[in-house]
Design a protein around this motif. Structure first.
Motif, PDB file in Angstrom:
ATOM      1  N   ARG A 131      32.696  62.500  77.791  1.00  0.00           N
ATOM      2  CA  ARG A 131      33.995  62.710  78.438  1.00  0.00           C
ATOM      3  C   ARG A 131      35.018  63.274  77.446  1.00  0.00           C
ATOM      4  NH1 ARG A 131      30.996  62.450  82.479  1.00  0.00           N
ATOM      5  NH2 ARG A 131      30.493  60.409  83.356  1.00  0.00           N
ATOM      6  N   LEU A 132      34.999  62.768  76.208  1.00  0.00           N
ATOM      7  CA  LEU A 132      35.928  63.267  75.200  1.00  0.00           C
ATOM      8  C   LEU A 132      35.669  64.739  74.910  1.00  0.00           C
ATOM      9  CD1 LEU A 132      38.174  62.779  73.139  1.00  0.00           C
ATOM     10  CD2 LEU A 132      36.430  61.973  71.525  1.00  0.00           C
ATOM     11  N   ALA A 133      34.408  65.118  74.830  1.00  0.00           N
ATOM     12  CA  ALA A 133      34.081  66.526  74.596  1.00  0.00           C
ATOM     13  C   ALA A 133      34.601  67.400  75.731  1.00  0.00           C
ATOM     14  CB  ALA A 133      32.573  66.688  74.446  1.00  0.00           C
ATOM     15  N   LEU A 134      34.484  66.931  76.972  1.00  0.00           N
ATOM     16  CA  LEU A 134      34.986  67.698  78.108  1.00  0.00           C
ATOM     17  C   LEU A 134      36.509  67.812  78.072  1.00  0.00           C
ATOM     18  CD1 LEU A 134      32.711  66.230  80.933  1.00  0.00           C
ATOM     19  CD2 LEU A 134      32.561  68.508  79.905  1.00  0.00           C
ATOM     20  N   LEU A 135      37.186  66.738  77.658  1.00  0.00           N
ATOM     21  CA  LEU A 135      38.648  66.795  77.552  1.00  0.00           C
ATOM     22  C   LEU A 135      39.087  67.774  76.476  1.00  0.00           C
ATOM     23  CD1 LEU A 135      39.559  63.006  77.909  1.00  0.00           C
ATOM     24  CD2 LEU A 135      40.027  64.823  79.554  1.00  0.00           C
ATOM     25  N   ARG A 136      38.381  67.783  75.345  1.00  0.00           N
ATOM     26  CA  ARG A 136      38.719  68.734  74.292  1.00  0.00           C
ATOM     27  C   ARG A 136      38.505  70.165  74.761  1.00  0.00           C
ATOM     28  NH1 ARG A 136      35.899  65.425  69.276  1.00  0.00           N
ATOM     29  NH2 ARG A 136      37.729  64.167  68.736  1.00  0.00           N
ATOM     30  N   ALA A 137      37.460  70.377  75.534  1.00  0.00           N
ATOM     31  CA  ALA A 137      37.218  71.723  76.059  1.00  0.00           C
ATOM     32  C   ALA A 137      38.335  72.149  76.998  1.00  0.00           C
ATOM     33  CB  ALA A 137      35.873  71.761  76.790  1.00  0.00           C
ATOM     34  N   LEU A 138      38.844  71.228  77.823  1.00  0.00           N
ATOM     35  CA  LEU A 138      39.965  71.553  78.700  1.00  0.00           C
ATOM     36  C   LEU A 138      41.205  71.898  77.895  1.00  0.00           C
ATOM     37  CD1 LEU A 138      39.895  69.016  81.670  1.00  0.00           C
ATOM     38  CD2 LEU A 138      39.428  71.457  81.724  1.00  0.00           C
ATOM     39  N   ARG A 139      41.481  71.112  76.863  1.00  0.00           N
ATOM     40  CA  ARG A 139      42.653  71.392  76.021  1.00  0.00           C
ATOM     41  C   ARG A 139      42.526  72.763  75.377  1.00  0.00           C
ATOM     42  NH1 ARG A 139      43.833  67.512  71.009  1.00  0.00           N
ATOM     43  NH2 ARG A 139      41.887  68.477  70.344  1.00  0.00           N
ATOM     44  N   TYR A 140      41.343  73.098  74.933  1.00  0.00           N
ATOM     45  CA  TYR A 140      41.099  74.405  74.336  1.00  0.00           C
ATOM     46  C   TYR A 140      41.386  75.521  75.345  1.00  0.00           C
ATOM     47  CZ  TYR A 140      38.117  78.417  73.315  1.00  0.00           C
ATOM     48  OH  TYR A 140      37.631  79.684  73.159  1.00  0.00           O
ATOM     49  N   ARG A 141      40.937  75.341  76.588  1.00  0.00           N
ATOM     50  CA  ARG A 141      41.108  76.386  77.590  1.00  0.00           C
ATOM     51  C   ARG A 141      42.569  76.613  77.938  1.00  0.00           C
ATOM     52  NH1 ARG A 141      37.492  74.446  82.325  1.00  0.00           N
ATOM     53  NH2 ARG A 141      38.970  75.788  83.427  1.00  0.00           N
ATOM     54  N   ARG A 142      43.413  75.593  77.829  1.00  0.00           N
ATOM     55  CA  ARG A 142      44.807  75.739  78.220  1.00  0.00           C
ATOM     56  C   ARG A 142      45.684  76.308  77.114  1.00  0.00           C
ATOM     57  NH1 ARG A 142      46.009  77.417  81.915  1.00  0.00           N
ATOM     58  NH2 ARG A 142      48.125  76.642  81.918  1.00  0.00           N
ATOM     59  N   ARG A 143      45.125  76.494  75.943  1.00  0.00           N
ATOM     60  CA  ARG A 143      45.904  77.096  74.871  1.00  0.00           C
ATOM     61  C   ARG A 143      45.825  78.614  74.951  1.00  0.00           C
ATOM     62  NH1 ARG A 143      44.117  73.213  69.813  1.00  0.00           N
ATOM     63  NH2 ARG A 143      45.470  71.466  70.337  1.00  0.00           N
ATOM     64  N   ARG A 144      46.848  79.255  74.461  1.00  0.00           N
ATOM     65  CA  ARG A 144      46.826  80.722  74.411  1.00  0.00           C
ATOM     66  C   ARG A 144      46.079  81.120  73.149  1.00  0.00           C
ATOM     67  NH1 ARG A 144      50.552  82.722  77.971  1.00  0.00           N
ATOM     68  NH2 ARG A 144      52.058  81.222  78.776  1.00  0.00           N
ATOM     69  N   LEU A 145      44.906  81.676  73.338  1.00  0.00           N
ATOM     70  CA  LEU A 145      44.052  81.994  72.203  1.00  0.00           C
ATOM     71  C   LEU A 145      43.826  83.495  72.144  1.00  0.00           C
ATOM     72  CD1 LEU A 145      41.404  79.202  72.768  1.00  0.00           C
ATOM     73  CD2 LEU A 145      43.349  79.159  71.229  1.00  0.00           C
ATOM     74  N   ARG A 146      43.592  83.979  70.941  1.00  0.00           N
ATOM     75  CA  ARG A 146      43.245  85.379  70.749  1.00  0.00           C
ATOM     76  C   ARG A 146      41.734  85.511  70.981  1.00  0.00           C
ATOM     77  NH1 ARG A 146      43.219  88.518  65.189  1.00  0.00           N
ATOM     78  NH2 ARG A 146      42.728  86.402  64.566  1.00  0.00           N
ATOM     79  N   MET A 147      41.363  85.746  72.222  1.00  0.00           N
ATOM     80  CA  MET A 147      39.961  85.750  72.605  1.00  0.00           C
ATOM     81  C   MET A 147      39.419  87.167  72.627  1.00  0.00           C
ATOM     82  SD  MET A 147      38.808  82.724  73.098  1.00  0.00           S
ATOM     83  CE  MET A 147      37.368  82.995  74.107  1.00  0.00           C
ATOM     84  N   PRO A 148      38.104  87.323  72.423  1.00  0.00           N
ATOM     85  CA  PRO A 148      37.506  88.637  72.599  1.00  0.00           C
ATOM     86  C   PRO A 148      37.515  89.021  74.067  1.00  0.00           C
ATOM     87  CG  PRO A 148      35.822  86.966  72.235  1.00  0.00           C
ATOM     88  CD  PRO A 148      37.145  86.302  72.026  1.00  0.00           C
TER      89      PRO A 148
END
Length: 262
Positions: A131-148
């Motif tokens: 569950r913690l890994a899934l929450l971290r993934a959600l937090r990552y997705r909501r950040r503005r990242l310089r993605m390819p």
């Protein structure tokens, strides 16, 4: 042996007591359709962008609520399981075996209860890590990242690696459900049609070197020659860290070597 057994089983059960129910998120309201006919192009683009952002927020809220519901269910299940073991031990404490056969049977039940309680705690811990890994993934997705670019090979590799969050580290494993560090990045890039060498000692020579200031999602990050991670943006990496851990998101170290697969 009864008092120590009850103490151990009771402490295990206490791990899952006294926690309040977590409030669930209210669904994010949808905006009414925006009429953009006759308006400037810049305004239409901004309205569409905000609509997309709201849609993404709604999807993240829904996923977060689902994770919280599953976490609460996991907690209740572990509470009930450990309570059942404890209550069985308390019931046994009332009996006094009067012959060697009954004494051996009581000893067998005590050992079985200790093993069961240990298994319940370990299973709950594994679920919590997932569950913690899934929450971290959600937090990552909501950040503005310089993605390819969304369909680039690097982006496909990043998405593949993130889809393995929570999978266990196993030395020498190359997926799809367990990995060591080099096995994870090799498997992730294979999903994008890119071949990487098998070990970190070879992967550190794959592609081209990149300065830390120029790191991009998908780059291979080497804290040392024996470990590899994958950059995902915003100073974060996804990795299979070590034995006893799961695939997780971590912060990128300061002194690293970086290679960009070609």
């Amino acid at each position: 042996m009864t008092a120590p057994e009850l103490d151990i089983l009771g402490r295990a059960h206490a791990l899952f007591t006294g926690q309040r129910e977590m409030p669930l998120l209210e669904p994010t309201s949808a905006l009414p359709p925006v009429v953009t006919d006759g308006l400037p192009t810049a305004y239409r683009r901004a309205a569409n962008w905000h609509g997309d952002e709201l849609g993404a927020a709604r999807r993240v809220d829904a996923e977060l609520s689902a994770i919280l519901v599953r976490a609460q269910r996991d907690h209740r299940d572990a509470q009930q399981q450990t309570r059942a073991v404890l209550e069985a031990a308390r019931a046994d404490a009332e009996s006094a075996p009067d012959n060697p056969v009954a004494q051996r049977e009581l000893t067998r039940r005590r050992a079985a209860r200790l093993r069961a309680q240990h298994a319940h705690v370990l299973a709950a811990r594994r679920r919590a890590r997932r569950r913690l890994a899934l929450l971290r993934a959600l937090r990552y997705r909501r950040r503005r990242l310089r993605m390819p670019a969304p369909n680039s090979r690097a982006a496909l590799a990043v998405r593949a690696a993130l889809s393995r969050l929570g999978c266990p580290y196993v030395w020498g494993a190359t997926g799809p459900d367990r990995f060591d560090c080099s096995g994870l990045v090799k498997w992730a890039y294979a999903q994008a049609g890119v071949h990487l060498d098998r070990t970190t000692y070879d992967q550190i020579n794959d592609g081209v070197p990149v300065a830390r200031s120029e790191v991009r999602p998908g780059d291979l990050v080497f804290p040392h020659a024996g470990h590899v991670q994958m950059a995902i943006g915003n100073g974060m990496v996804v990795e299979a860290p070590h034995a006893g851990a799961n695939v997780q998101i971590s912060r990128m170290g300061a002194n690293v070597a970086i290679r960009r697969p070609l």
